[in-house]
Design a protein around this motif. Structure first.
Motif, short mmCIF file in Angstrom:
data_model
loop_
_atom_site.label_atom_id
_atom_site.label_comp_id
_atom_site.label_asym_id
_atom_site.label_seq_id
_atom_site.Cartn_x
_atom_site.Cartn_y
_atom_site.Cartn_z
N ILE A 106 0.83 -1.20 0.00
CA ILE A 106 0.00 0.00 0.00
C ILE A 106 0.87 1.25 0.00
O ILE A 106 0.59 2.22 -0.72
CB ILE A 106 -0.95 -0.02 1.22
CG1 ILE A 106 -2.04 -1.07 1.02
CG2 ILE A 106 -1.58 1.36 1.44
CD1 ILE A 106 -2.96 -1.25 2.22
N LYS A 107 1.94 1.22 0.79
CA LYS A 107 2.85 2.36 0.83
C LYS A 107 3.48 2.60 -0.54
O LYS A 107 3.61 3.75 -0.99
CB LYS A 107 3.94 2.13 1.88
CG LYS A 107 4.88 3.32 2.06
CD LYS A 107 5.93 3.03 3.10
CE LYS A 107 6.95 2.03 2.60
NZ LYS A 107 8.09 1.85 3.54
N ASP A 108 3.86 1.52 -1.23
CA ASP A 108 4.44 1.67 -2.56
C ASP A 108 3.42 2.25 -3.55
O ASP A 108 3.80 2.98 -4.47
CB ASP A 108 4.93 0.32 -3.07
CG ASP A 108 6.19 -0.15 -2.34
OD1 ASP A 108 6.88 0.70 -1.76
OD2 ASP A 108 6.46 -1.36 -2.34
N SER A 109 2.14 1.92 -3.37
CA SER A 109 1.12 2.45 -4.28
C SER A 109 0.92 3.94 -4.09
O SER A 109 0.43 4.63 -4.99
CB SER A 109 -0.21 1.71 -4.08
OG SER A 109 -0.82 2.08 -2.84
N LEU A 110 1.28 4.46 -2.91
CA LEU A 110 1.17 5.90 -2.65
C LEU A 110 2.43 6.66 -3.05
O LEU A 110 2.49 7.87 -2.90
CB LEU A 110 0.87 6.13 -1.17
CG LEU A 110 -0.48 5.57 -0.67
CD1 LEU A 110 -0.62 5.77 0.83
CD2 LEU A 110 -1.65 6.21 -1.41
N LEU A 111 3.44 5.93 -3.52
CA LEU A 111 4.68 6.54 -4.02
C LEU A 111 4.82 6.14 -5.49
O LEU A 111 5.66 5.30 -5.85
CB LEU A 111 5.87 6.07 -3.20
CG LEU A 111 5.81 6.38 -1.69
CD1 LEU A 111 6.95 5.70 -0.96
CD2 LEU A 111 5.84 7.88 -1.44
N PRO A 112 4.00 6.72 -6.36
CA PRO A 112 3.90 6.21 -7.74
C PRO A 112 5.16 6.37 -8.57
O PRO A 112 5.36 5.63 -9.54
CB PRO A 112 2.76 7.07 -8.32
CG PRO A 112 2.75 8.32 -7.52
CD PRO A 112 3.15 7.91 -6.13
N PHE A 113 6.03 7.30 -8.23
CA PHE A 113 7.19 7.56 -9.08
C PHE A 113 8.34 6.57 -8.84
O PHE A 113 9.34 6.61 -9.57
CB PHE A 113 7.69 9.00 -8.87
CG PHE A 113 6.69 10.04 -9.30
CD1 PHE A 113 6.53 10.33 -10.65
CD2 PHE A 113 5.91 10.70 -8.38
CE1 PHE A 113 5.61 11.29 -11.07
CE2 PHE A 113 4.99 11.66 -8.79
CZ PHE A 113 4.83 11.96 -10.13
N LYS A 114 8.23 5.71 -7.85
CA LYS A 114 9.27 4.72 -7.62
C LYS A 114 9.28 3.66 -8.73
O LYS A 114 10.33 3.23 -9.19
CB LYS A 114 9.08 4.06 -6.25
CG LYS A 114 9.32 4.99 -5.08
CD LYS A 114 9.07 4.27 -3.76
CE LYS A 114 10.06 3.15 -3.55
NZ LYS A 114 9.90 2.50 -2.22
N GLY A 115 8.10 3.22 -9.12
CA GLY A 115 7.99 2.25 -10.21
C GLY A 115 8.61 0.91 -9.93
O GLY A 115 9.00 0.20 -10.85
N SER A 116 8.70 0.53 -8.66
CA SER A 116 9.34 -0.74 -8.29
C SER A 116 8.35 -1.78 -7.76
O SER A 116 8.75 -2.82 -7.27
CB SER A 116 10.42 -0.49 -7.23
OG SER A 116 9.86 0.11 -6.07
N PHE A 117 7.06 -1.50 -7.87
CA PHE A 117 6.06 -2.40 -7.30
C PHE A 117 6.09 -3.77 -7.98
O PHE A 117 6.04 -4.80 -7.31
CB PHE A 117 4.67 -1.77 -7.44
CG PHE A 117 3.57 -2.57 -6.80
CD1 PHE A 117 3.24 -2.38 -5.47
CD2 PHE A 117 2.85 -3.51 -7.54
CE1 PHE A 117 2.23 -3.12 -4.88
CE2 PHE A 117 1.83 -4.25 -6.96
CZ PHE A 117 1.52 -4.05 -5.62
N THR A 118 6.13 -3.78 -9.31
CA THR A 118 6.10 -5.06 -10.02
C THR A 118 7.32 -5.91 -9.72
O THR A 118 7.24 -7.14 -9.70
CB THR A 118 6.01 -4.82 -11.55
OG1 THR A 118 7.05 -3.91 -11.95
CG2 THR A 118 4.66 -4.22 -11.90
N GLU A 119 8.46 -5.28 -9.48
CA GLU A 119 9.67 -6.04 -9.14
C GLU A 119 9.54 -6.68 -7.76
O GLU A 119 9.97 -7.82 -7.56
CB GLU A 119 10.89 -5.11 -9.19
CG GLU A 119 11.20 -4.54 -10.57
CD GLU A 119 12.37 -3.59 -10.54
OE1 GLU A 119 12.97 -3.44 -9.45
OE2 GLU A 119 12.69 -3.00 -11.59
#
Length: 286
Positions: A106-119
């Motif tokens: 959820i935290k990663d979804s609120l930081l959209p510019f990281k782009g590392s969720f799929t990894e």
């Protein structure tokens, strides 16, 4: 016993403890003896020793009842092939996450510019978080939308009627969106020879909806321009989260990759606009 020794014949007593008593000091009134040797039978056996020795070994089959099928049972009872799709065991691994995993995603979804969720989720995409995020959003959007309408009518002293269709439309919108759109994208990427995991796409789209939950809560503020700003920011964050996480993979689709990513981005923005127009646009009748 003075000046002599006494021995117990162990052969005459089954399971006895042979003891050798040797005189240490003798006198006219007493005889002192000491235990020079004892040959005790070990119990329990040395294979399973107690806490005193610091080593405890359970029986070899102590956990067999949990790790192995029962006697007479056969693995044939487990569905195989396409029939496995209709069994609970086929989806068990997609719910194998704990609270810390869900909160991190959820935290990663609120930081959209990281782009590392799929990894981060490539090895363990889950459906637990997306299901509860989508379900929560359905009830939050319907409840907040109803409350906003109620307050607007009461401020103008107008009659207000509860609209049960808000829950129905909310469920249809979000469950349908998070199911059908990833499925369509999955087929599209497969057509362009850049296939992606369907569960991975469902996971990504499910977590992308989380930002709309706080956005719906902020829409309680009775200022129309503020509601549009909130919806716009939430839609932009969600769309950027999807686009940046899919961009690298979709580039392998060839020259069409930009159009696909742009379509994903605009479709997510459209969802935010629909959310604003349907749930948080107040119309008070005469």
């Amino acid at each position: 016993m003075s000046g002599g020794y006494t021995s117990l014949d162990s052969e005459k007593i089954s399971g006895s403890v042979p003891v050798f008593l040797a005189p240490v000091a003798s006198g006219p009134d007493h005889v002192a003896v000491k235990f020079a040797e004892s040959n005790l039978q070990t119990f329990p056996p040395s294979e399973a020793q107690g806490k005193i020795s610091g080593v405890f070994r359970p029986p070899a089959d102590a956990d067999d009842s949990f790790s192995k099928p029962a006697r007479g049972a056969s693995d044939d009872s487990q569905p195989t092939g396409w029939t496995r799709t209709f069994s609970v065991a086929a989806y068990k691994s997609y719910f194998d996450v704990d609270t810390s995993d869900v909160l991190e995603r959820i935290k990663d979804s609120l930081l959209p510019f990281k782009g590392s969720f799929t990894e981060k989720t490539a090895d363990n995409p889950d459906l637990y978080g997306p299901f509860w995020i989508c379900t929560t959003l359905i009830f939050v959007a319907a409840a907040i939308g109803t409350f906003v309408t109620y307050v607007a009518h009461k401020l103008q002293k107008k009659d207000w009627d509860y609209d049960i269709n808000l829950v129905t439309w909310s469920a249809g919108l979000f469950y349908g969106y998070v199911t059908i759109v990833p499925l369509g994208l999955y087929l599209l990427l497969k057509y362009f020879s850049a296939p992606s995991g369907l569960v991975q796409l469902w996971c990504l789209y499910g977590y992308s909806l989380f930002v709309f939950i706080p956005a719906s809560c902020l829409s309680v503020v009775p200022v129309e321009i503020f509601r549009w700003v909130v919806a716009g920011i939430a839609g932009f964050m969600s769309a950027t989260f999807l686009a940046l996480n899919l961009r690298t993979h979709i580039k392998s689709a060839g020259e069409s990759w930009f159009l696909i990513v742009a379509g994903i981005f605009l479709l997510q923005l459209a969802l935010a606009v629909i959310l604003k127009l349907y749930f948080f646009t107040i119309t008070v009748g005469n």
